[in-house]
Design a protein around this motif. Sequence first.
Motif, PDB file in Angstrom:
ATOM      1  N   GLU A 188       0.812  -1.089  -0.070  1.00  0.00           N
ATOM      2  CA  GLU A 188       0.009   0.046   0.069  1.00  0.00           C
ATOM      3  C   GLU A 188       0.835   1.195   0.044  1.00  0.00           C
ATOM      4  OE1 GLU A 188      -2.602  -0.220   3.483  1.00  0.00           O
ATOM      5  OE2 GLU A 188      -3.595  -1.843   2.611  1.00  0.00           O
ATOM      6  N   LEU A 189       2.390   1.266   0.222  1.00  0.00           N
ATOM      7  CA  LEU A 189       3.085   2.331   0.435  1.00  0.00           C
ATOM      8  C   LEU A 189       3.747   2.637  -1.035  1.00  0.00           C
ATOM      9  CD1 LEU A 189       4.813   1.230   3.718  1.00  0.00           C
ATOM     10  CD2 LEU A 189       2.686   2.666   3.466  1.00  0.00           C
ATOM     11  N   PRO A 190       3.782   4.082  -1.289  1.00  0.00           N
ATOM     12  CA  PRO A 190       4.640   4.451  -2.434  1.00  0.00           C
ATOM     13  C   PRO A 190       5.902   3.997  -2.434  1.00  0.00           C
ATOM     14  CG  PRO A 190       4.055   6.354  -1.169  1.00  0.00           C
ATOM     15  CD  PRO A 190       3.258   5.126  -0.379  1.00  0.00           C
ATOM     16  N   THR A 191       6.224   3.101  -3.259  1.00  0.00           N
ATOM     17  CA  THR A 191       7.689   2.190  -3.339  1.00  0.00           C
ATOM     18  C   THR A 191       8.520   2.387  -4.580  1.00  0.00           C
ATOM     19  OG1 THR A 191       6.828   1.107  -1.448  1.00  0.00           O
ATOM     20  CG2 THR A 191       8.703   0.218  -2.704  1.00  0.00           C
ATOM     21  N   THR A 192       9.626   2.329  -4.327  1.00  0.00           N
ATOM     22  CA  THR A 192      10.597   2.072  -5.650  1.00  0.00           C
ATOM     23  C   THR A 192      11.384   0.929  -5.234  1.00  0.00           C
ATOM     24  OG1 THR A 192      10.656   4.317  -6.212  1.00  0.00           O
ATOM     25  CG2 THR A 192      12.420   3.030  -7.111  1.00  0.00           C
ATOM     26  N   TYR A 193      11.647   0.010  -6.137  1.00  0.00           N
ATOM     27  CA  TYR A 193      12.625  -0.988  -5.769  1.00  0.00           C
ATOM     28  C   TYR A 193      13.678  -0.967  -6.801  1.00  0.00           C
ATOM     29  CZ  TYR A 193      14.701  -5.459  -4.478  1.00  0.00           C
ATOM     30  OH  TYR A 193      15.856  -6.264  -4.121  1.00  0.00           O
ATOM     31  N   LEU A 194      14.963  -0.730  -6.378  1.00  0.00           N
ATOM     32  CA  LEU A 194      15.964  -0.557  -7.194  1.00  0.00           C
ATOM     33  C   LEU A 194      16.751  -1.936  -7.328  1.00  0.00           C
ATOM     34  CD1 LEU A 194      18.132   1.085  -8.997  1.00  0.00           C
ATOM     35  CD2 LEU A 194      19.034   1.849  -6.701  1.00  0.00           C
ATOM     36  N   LYS A 195      16.786  -2.471  -8.505  1.00  0.00           N
ATOM     37  CA  LYS A 195      17.615  -3.514  -8.659  1.00  0.00           C
ATOM     38  C   LYS A 195      19.015  -3.417  -9.371  1.00  0.00           C
ATOM     39  CE  LYS A 195      18.110  -8.016  -8.582  1.00  0.00           C
ATOM     40  NZ  LYS A 195      19.543  -7.609  -8.194  1.00  0.00           N
ATOM     41  N   CYS A 196      19.921  -3.869  -8.446  1.00  0.00           N
ATOM     42  CA  CYS A 196      21.452  -3.900  -9.072  1.00  0.00           C
ATOM     43  C   CYS A 196      21.657  -4.811  -9.823  1.00  0.00           C
ATOM     44  CB  CYS A 196      22.357  -3.757  -7.902  1.00  0.00           C
ATOM     45  SG  CYS A 196      21.985  -2.084  -6.661  1.00  0.00           S
ATOM     46  N   LEU A 197      21.865  -4.631 -11.089  1.00  0.00           N
ATOM     47  CA  LEU A 197      21.970  -5.996 -11.998  1.00  0.00           C
ATOM     48  C   LEU A 197      23.050  -6.705 -11.955  1.00  0.00           C
ATOM     49  CD1 LEU A 197      20.443  -3.653 -15.240  1.00  0.00           C
ATOM     50  CD2 LEU A 197      19.448  -5.169 -13.613  1.00  0.00           C
ATOM     51  N   MET A 198      24.237  -6.375 -11.548  1.00  0.00           N
ATOM     52  CA  MET A 198      25.488  -7.306 -11.320  1.00  0.00           C
ATOM     53  C   MET A 198      25.244  -8.210 -10.229  1.00  0.00           C
ATOM     54  SD  MET A 198      28.778  -4.950 -12.017  1.00  0.00           S
ATOM     55  CE  MET A 198      28.939  -3.721 -13.442  1.00  0.00           C
ATOM     56  N   ASP A 199      24.179  -8.136  -9.336  1.00  0.00           N
ATOM     57  CA  ASP A 199      23.937  -8.877  -8.338  1.00  0.00           C
ATOM     58  C   ASP A 199      22.783  -9.877  -8.585  1.00  0.00           C
ATOM     59  OD1 ASP A 199      24.773  -9.934  -5.618  1.00  0.00           O
ATOM     60  OD2 ASP A 199      22.665  -8.907  -4.955  1.00  0.00           O
ATOM     61  N   GLY A 200      22.410  -9.877  -9.939  1.00  0.00           N
ATOM     62  CA  GLY A 200      21.379 -10.752 -10.582  1.00  0.00           C
ATOM     63  C   GLY A 200      20.339  -9.864 -11.219  1.00  0.00           C
ATOM     64  N   ALA A 201      19.830 -10.374 -12.466  1.00  0.00           N
ATOM     65  CA  ALA A 201      19.134  -9.480 -13.324  1.00  0.00           C
ATOM     66  C   ALA A 201      17.592  -9.331 -12.887  1.00  0.00           C
ATOM     67  CB  ALA A 201      19.070 -10.191 -14.837  1.00  0.00           C
ATOM     68  N   MET A 202      16.989 -10.103 -12.019  1.00  0.00           N
ATOM     69  CA  MET A 202      15.663 -10.082 -11.590  1.00  0.00           C
ATOM     70  C   MET A 202      15.567 -10.035 -10.041  1.00  0.00           C
ATOM     71  SD  MET A 202      13.820 -10.340 -14.526  1.00  0.00           S
ATOM     72  CE  MET A 202      12.343 -10.831 -13.682  1.00  0.00           C
ATOM     73  N   PRO A 203      14.497  -9.331  -9.709  1.00  0.00           N
ATOM     74  CA  PRO A 203      14.246  -9.110  -8.278  1.00  0.00           C
ATOM     75  C   PRO A 203      13.853 -10.582  -7.779  1.00  0.00           C
ATOM     76  CG  PRO A 203      13.226  -7.288  -9.360  1.00  0.00           C
ATOM     77  CD  PRO A 203      13.867  -8.370 -10.442  1.00  0.00           C
TER      78      PRO A 203
END
Length: 224
Positions: free
Chosen positions: A170-185
Amino acid sequence: MTSFVLVPGAWLGGWAWDGVARVLRDAGHEVYPVTLSGVDAGQREHVDDIVRVVEENDLRDVVLVGHSYAGVPVGQAAGRIGERLRRVVYVDSNIPTDGKSFVDGWSAEGQAWLREQMERSGGYWPPLEAEDYVDQDLCEEHIALILSRGTPHPGRAITEPAELVRPIGELPTTYLKCLMDGAMPSAVVLEQLTSPQWELAELNTGHWPMFSQPEALAKILAEV
């Protein structure tokens, strides 16, 4: 002007955000790096650490940022600060699931490895070794800094269950994925990303972007 509360992952302190904090402050924002309680702290104490920074400084328009482990207490704290919250940003992090701990989603082998490490260290999660930071976009200077200043992480904090006062979806959220640690969340993150309140961002660097790409990370934080 936005108030950024920056919470580092396991083994790190508020000092880990120095480069990011400098860029954000130069842009006119308020920045509050957090060093979470150590020694025998548990999950509740870490959530309280974050909430205390917000309330004691009477912060408004708050962006709560959690890296790695810190996503778990940050997600809980976000629900507790109510209208003070502007946005949650998870930086390549775990996210909290009500009633589950940081390690509950690990494999049986991973949990056994962690128990062995904690038994050997007297109840703490020991810091990583130098080889664990290879191929993560970190220079030798950054690795040396992390190794010299990193401290053991309290075991209770990663084994106690999360307690959510509000669903994180329910909370406004951004998930930042760092791609060198895996391409997918992870699967649990992908599930939350179906919420209209959530968005995904990506950065082509390793798991510790506050060291490897502080300017790029600060830019993403400022834009959200």
